[in-house]
Design an enzyme around this catalytic site. Sequence first.
Site, PDB file in Angstrom:
ATOM      1  N   LYS A 178     -46.474 105.656  -6.440  1.00  0.00           N
ATOM      2  CA  LYS A 178     -45.410 105.595  -7.451  1.00  0.00           C
ATOM      3  C   LYS A 178     -45.591 106.693  -8.503  1.00  0.00           C
ATOM      4  CE  LYS A 178     -46.354 101.282  -8.525  1.00  0.00           C
ATOM      5  NZ  LYS A 178     -47.496 101.089  -7.596  1.00  0.00           N
TER       6      LYS A 178
ATOM      7  N   ARG B 185     -60.669 105.890 -12.037  1.00  0.00           N
ATOM      8  CA  ARG B 185     -60.346 104.668 -12.778  1.00  0.00           C
ATOM      9  C   ARG B 185     -61.324 103.549 -12.438  1.00  0.00           C
ATOM     10  NH1 ARG B 185     -53.930 103.793 -12.148  1.00  0.00           N
ATOM     11  NH2 ARG B 185     -54.669 101.647 -12.153  1.00  0.00           N
TER      12      ARG B 185
ATOM     13  N   ARG C 283     -56.075  93.447  -6.723  1.00  0.00           N
ATOM     14  CA  ARG C 283     -54.770  93.983  -7.148  1.00  0.00           C
ATOM     15  C   ARG C 283     -53.740  93.841  -6.028  1.00  0.00           C
ATOM     16  NH1 ARG C 283     -56.514  99.676  -9.145  1.00  0.00           N
ATOM     17  NH2 ARG C 283     -54.360  99.959  -9.815  1.00  0.00           N
TER      18      ARG C 283
ATOM     19  N   ARG D 234     -58.693 108.206  -5.445  1.00  0.00           N
ATOM     20  CA  ARG D 234     -57.822 108.697  -6.539  1.00  0.00           C
ATOM     21  C   ARG D 234     -58.662 109.236  -7.701  1.00  0.00           C
ATOM     22  NH1 ARG D 234     -53.089 104.969  -8.666  1.00  0.00           N
ATOM     23  NH2 ARG D 234     -54.740 103.404  -8.826  1.00  0.00           N
TER      24      ARG D 234
ATOM     25  N   ARG E 186     -43.244  93.929 -12.896  1.00  0.00           N
ATOM     26  CA  ARG E 186     -44.196  93.487 -11.878  1.00  0.00           C
ATOM     27  C   ARG E 186     -44.079  91.991 -11.619  1.00  0.00           C
ATOM     28  NH1 ARG E 186     -48.179  97.877 -12.608  1.00  0.00           N
ATOM     29  NH2 ARG E 186     -49.894  97.731 -11.155  1.00  0.00           N
TER      30      ARG E 186
END
Length: 215
Positions: free
Chosen positions: A13, A158, A169, A125, A86
Amino acid sequence: MRLILLGPPGAGKGTQCKRIIEKYQAAHLSSGDILRAERAAGSELGQKAQSYMDSGGLVPDDLIIDMMIKAVKQAPSGYVLDGFPRTVPQAEGLDQALNRAGEKIDAIVELQVPDSAILSRMTGRRSCPKCGQVYHVENLKPKVEGQCDNSCGPLVQRKDDTPDVVEHRLKTYHEQTAAVVGYYKDKYPILTINADQPIDAVTADVFAGLESLAR
Ligand code: ADP
Ligand code: AMP
């Protein structure tokens, strides 16, 4: 242009948002980025959000709705929402604010990716804490290893991109967020995109879909 990007964590996203806002001159409103900025600033909201974010759960709806409605009001010429809504109550809160302002969303872009592709995306990431640019150790390398291409300095991993938090998640996504697509079904046009392809191919499909909606 007012868009909502939906999809599981790691669907791409943020990556696609950066490209969409460049082309359509809109604001990128990422609830995760705003929360991380609040945390970095040590605000009351940031402190309240911290434990939820670290565990991979959702920050309570009332905090998020207020935060994002404020952000939307500060982007009168258009935005792409990333990571919000969400939950169905968050979508309802957004709709109420849009109705009050006499505005509507142009389209929903849903990025579909199987769970099996998510873990390697998220553990690989790397993000720039200053400009928010997102990279990947294999799929989207910065020009200089570990450094942001925009001369901001070192990239970070992160804290919530570890395998166990990613698993939580994804569970949270299936239990609480997947239903948001259904909520929007008869309200706004939905572009369903196969995001299990290389990044540029996903962008090409998103742009082609948005252009066909505009015709
Ligand atoms: P989200 O905002 O949905 O959580 P990101 O845009 O941050 O996802 O992408 C998660 C990670 O996956 C990043 O490291 C990004 O570079 C990488 N990525 C994004 N899209 C793709 C793709 N289509 N194929 C492979 N890797 C991708
Ligand atoms: P993201 O950057 O979108 O991956 O979000 C990181 C974390 O911030 C999530 O795991 C949640 O804890 C929190 N968060 C971001 N957006 C929301 C939201 N719309 N509702 C609740 N929590 C959120």
